[in-house]
Design a protein around this motif. Structure first.
Motif, PDB file in Angstrom:
ATOM      1  N   ASP A  26      79.822 -35.976  55.510  1.00 37.78           N
ATOM      2  CA  ASP A  26      78.426 -35.696  55.848  1.00 37.78           C
ATOM      3  C   ASP A  26      77.776 -36.806  56.671  1.00 37.78           C
ATOM      4  O   ASP A  26      77.015 -36.524  57.588  1.00 37.78           O
ATOM      5  CB  ASP A  26      77.599 -35.468  54.582  1.00 37.78           C
ATOM      6  N   SER A  27      78.066 -38.056  56.333  1.00 37.52           N
ATOM      7  CA  SER A  27      77.359 -39.173  56.967  1.00 37.52           C
ATOM      8  C   SER A  27      78.241 -40.033  57.862  1.00 37.52           C
ATOM      9  O   SER A  27      77.769 -41.019  58.416  1.00 37.52           O
ATOM     10  CB  SER A  27      76.770 -40.072  55.881  1.00 37.52           C
ATOM     11  N   GLY A  28      79.503 -39.684  57.960  1.00 37.44           N
ATOM     12  CA  GLY A  28      80.386 -40.524  58.749  1.00 37.44           C
ATOM     13  C   GLY A  28      81.819 -40.051  58.710  1.00 37.44           C
ATOM     14  O   GLY A  28      82.089 -38.859  58.546  1.00 37.44           O
ATOM     15  N   PHE A  29      82.717 -41.005  58.826  1.00 36.11           N
ATOM     16  CA  PHE A  29      84.137 -40.710  58.921  1.00 36.11           C
ATOM     17  C   PHE A  29      84.904 -41.501  57.865  1.00 36.11           C
ATOM     18  O   PHE A  29      84.741 -42.716  57.747  1.00 36.11           O
ATOM     19  CB  PHE A  29      84.673 -41.085  60.299  1.00 36.11           C
ATOM     20  N   ALA A  30      85.739 -40.814  57.112  1.00 36.47           N
ATOM     21  CA  ALA A  30      86.684 -41.463  56.207  1.00 36.47           C
ATOM     22  C   ALA A  30      87.916 -41.785  57.033  1.00 36.47           C
ATOM     23  O   ALA A  30      88.523 -40.888  57.628  1.00 36.47           O
ATOM     24  CB  ALA A  30      87.036 -40.528  55.049  1.00 36.47           C
ATOM     25  N   VAL A  31      88.274 -43.061  57.102  1.00 36.04           N
ATOM     26  CA  VAL A  31      89.443 -43.488  57.878  1.00 36.04           C
ATOM     27  C   VAL A  31      90.375 -44.312  57.001  1.00 36.04           C
ATOM     28  O   VAL A  31      89.937 -44.967  56.053  1.00 36.04           O
ATOM     29  CB  VAL A  31      89.050 -44.297  59.140  1.00 36.04           C
ATOM     30  N   ILE A  32      91.646 -44.259  57.322  1.00 34.42           N
ATOM     31  CA  ILE A  32      92.616 -45.131  56.667  1.00 34.42           C
ATOM     32  C   ILE A  32      92.737 -46.386  57.521  1.00 34.42           C
ATOM     33  O   ILE A  32      92.661 -46.317  58.758  1.00 34.42           O
ATOM     34  CB  ILE A  32      93.980 -44.412  56.453  1.00 34.42           C
ATOM     35  N   GLY A  33      92.872 -47.535  56.882  1.00 36.08           N
ATOM     36  CA  GLY A  33      92.938 -48.794  57.626  1.00 36.08           C
ATOM     37  C   GLY A  33      94.149 -48.902  58.518  1.00 36.08           C
ATOM     38  O   GLY A  33      95.220 -48.402  58.181  1.00 36.08           O
ATOM     39  N   GLY A  40      96.716 -47.664  50.924  1.00 37.78           N
ATOM     40  CA  GLY A  40      95.573 -46.822  50.617  1.00 37.78           C
ATOM     41  C   GLY A  40      94.268 -47.401  51.116  1.00 37.78           C
ATOM     42  O   GLY A  40      93.230 -46.745  51.051  1.00 37.78           O
ATOM     43  N   TYR A  41      94.304 -48.628  51.639  1.00 36.35           N
ATOM     44  CA  TYR A  41      93.089 -49.251  52.169  1.00 36.35           C
ATOM     45  C   TYR A  41      92.418 -48.285  53.135  1.00 36.35           C
ATOM     46  O   TYR A  41      93.034 -47.779  54.070  1.00 36.35           O
ATOM     47  CB  TYR A  41      93.430 -50.568  52.859  1.00 36.35           C
ATOM     48  N   SER A  42      91.151 -48.025  52.880  1.00 37.27           N
ATOM     49  CA  SER A  42      90.393 -47.072  53.684  1.00 37.27           C
ATOM     50  C   SER A  42      89.009 -47.625  53.966  1.00 37.27           C
ATOM     51  O   SER A  42      88.558 -48.592  53.337  1.00 37.27           O
ATOM     52  CB  SER A  42      90.279 -45.733  52.953  1.00 37.27           C
ATOM     53  N   VAL A  43      88.332 -46.993  54.912  1.00 36.93           N
ATOM     54  CA  VAL A  43      86.993 -47.419  55.324  1.00 36.93           C
ATOM     55  C   VAL A  43      86.138 -46.184  55.541  1.00 36.93           C
ATOM     56  O   VAL A  43      86.612 -45.178  56.083  1.00 36.93           O
ATOM     57  CB  VAL A  43      87.058 -48.256  56.627  1.00 36.93           C
ATOM     58  N   LEU A  44      84.885 -46.270  55.130  1.00 34.64           N
ATOM     59  CA  LEU A  44      83.898 -45.257  55.486  1.00 34.64           C
ATOM     60  C   LEU A  44      83.091 -45.812  56.640  1.00 34.64           C
ATOM     61  O   LEU A  44      82.454 -46.859  56.517  1.00 34.64           O
ATOM     62  CB  LEU A  44      82.979 -44.931  54.298  1.00 34.64           C
ATOM     63  N   LEU A  45      83.163 -45.143  57.786  1.00 29.89           N
ATOM     64  CA  LEU A  45      82.394 -45.525  58.977  1.00 29.89           C
ATOM     65  C   LEU A  45      81.147 -44.663  59.074  1.00 29.89           C
ATOM     66  O   LEU A  45      81.225 -43.447  58.911  1.00 29.89           O
ATOM     67  CB  LEU A  45      83.207 -45.278  60.253  1.00 29.89           C
ATOM     68  N   THR A  46      80.009 -45.269  59.357  1.00 30.61           N
ATOM     69  CA  THR A  46      78.825 -44.489  59.668  1.00 30.61           C
ATOM     70  C   THR A  46      79.113 -43.660  60.917  1.00 30.61           C
ATOM     71  O   THR A  46      79.983 -44.004  61.716  1.00 30.61           O
ATOM     72  CB  THR A  46      77.603 -45.396  59.914  1.00 30.61           C
ATOM     73  N   ASP A  47      78.388 -42.570  61.098  1.00 32.99           N
ATOM     74  CA  ASP A  47      78.595 -41.777  62.316  1.00 32.99           C
ATOM     75  C   ASP A  47      77.673 -42.221  63.450  1.00 32.99           C
ATOM     76  O   ASP A  47      77.713 -41.662  64.531  1.00 32.99           O
ATOM     77  CB  ASP A  47      78.442 -40.277  62.033  1.00 32.99           C
ATOM     78  N   ASP A  48      76.846 -43.240  63.216  1.00 34.30           N
ATOM     79  CA  ASP A  48      75.905 -43.737  64.221  1.00 34.30           C
ATOM     80  C   ASP A  48      76.108 -45.236  64.401  1.00 34.30           C
ATOM     81  O   ASP A  48      75.732 -46.023  63.535  1.00 34.30           O
ATOM     82  CB  ASP A  48      74.475 -43.446  63.770  1.00 34.30           C
ATOM     83  N   PRO A  49      76.682 -45.668  65.525  1.00 34.39           N
ATOM     84  CA  PRO A  49      76.969 -47.091  65.713  1.00 34.39           C
ATOM     85  C   PRO A  49      75.721 -47.969  65.781  1.00 34.39           C
ATOM     86  O   PRO A  49      75.809 -49.183  65.642  1.00 34.39           O
ATOM     87  CB  PRO A  49      77.753 -47.137  67.027  1.00 34.39           C
ATOM     88  N   TYR A  65      75.279 -41.176  52.615  1.00 34.13           N
ATOM     89  CA  TYR A  65      76.302 -42.189  52.857  1.00 34.13           C
ATOM     90  C   TYR A  65      76.913 -42.660  51.540  1.00 34.13           C
ATOM     91  O   TYR A  65      78.138 -42.753  51.400  1.00 34.13           O
ATOM     92  CB  TYR A  65      75.716 -43.380  53.635  1.00 34.13           C
ATOM     93  N   LEU A  66      76.081 -42.953  50.570  1.00 34.71           N
ATOM     94  CA  LEU A  66      76.584 -43.423  49.278  1.00 34.71           C
ATOM     95  C   LEU A  66      77.373 -42.331  48.559  1.00 34.71           C
ATOM     96  O   LEU A  66      78.353 -42.620  47.870  1.00 34.71           O
ATOM     97  CB  LEU A  66      75.446 -43.958  48.417  1.00 34.71           C
ATOM     98  N   GLY A  67      76.986 -41.077  48.729  1.00 36.35           N
ATOM     99  CA  GLY A  67      77.766 -39.972  48.174  1.00 36.35           C
ATOM    100  C   GLY A  67      79.130 -39.872  48.824  1.00 36.35           C
ATOM    101  O   GLY A  67      80.146 -39.665  48.146  1.00 36.35           O
TER     102      GLY A  67
END
Length: 158
Positions: A26-33, A40-49, A65-67
């Motif tokens: 909803d608020s960004g992108f789930a990415v794997i590092g 399993g290291y992953s990052v949640l990126l905002t969708d607005d730089p 974002y927190l959800g």
């Protein structure tokens, strides 16, 4: 001109060119590092730089974002626990000291980590080790990627 997706992680995710994207949330992108020294290291990126900190978001966007963060962290936890019996927990960090846009690190932690590291922040691993080519994301991580993505899907349906 440098067309490396790493130089514009969010823009490349929007364009479908970022190979680390697991799911659009909803608020960004789930990415794997791109480095998997802790599998399993992953990052949640905002969708607005332009968003540089959590407080830049409206209350509604912040809650979204927190959800999404909770969903990705739980997906990593479930996938890593299923794939490695030495899984301990996840650590969650919002730092923003190097990359200025809002993003959150989800670090799986394992019992097989060296005793002098397992109870400390991951940043205390030597940089050469964390960034080493031996940990580069690749085809050997396909099952892990698929497991995290499947958990994201399951959690999204709940």
């Amino acid at each position: 001109m440098d067309n490396d997706w790493r130089n514009d992680r969010i823009g490349s995710a929007h364009r479908g060119e970022n190979p680390t994207v697991l799911r659009r949330l909803d608020s960004g992108f789930a990415v794997i590092g791109d480095r998997q020294f802790l599998p399993g290291y992953s990052v949640l990126l905002t969708d607005d730089p332009a968003v540089t900190r959590l407080s830049d978001l409206s209350r509604a966007r912040r809650a979204a974002y927190l959800g999404d963060l909770e969903r990705l962290a739980e997906a990593v936890e479930r996938a890593c626990a299923r794939l490695d019996p030495a899984f301990r927990r996840v650590n969650i960090e919002i730092l923003g000291n190097t990359d200025p846009y809002l993003h959150t690190h989800i670090w799986p932690r394992y019992d097989w980590e060296p005793a002098d590291r397992v109870r400390l922040p991951v940043w205390l691993y030597e940089a050469e080790y964390r960034r080493g080519e031996q940990h580069a994301l690749g085809p050997r991580h396909d099952a892990l990627r698929a497991a995290i993505a499947a958990e994201l899907d399951r959690l999204g349906e709940a």
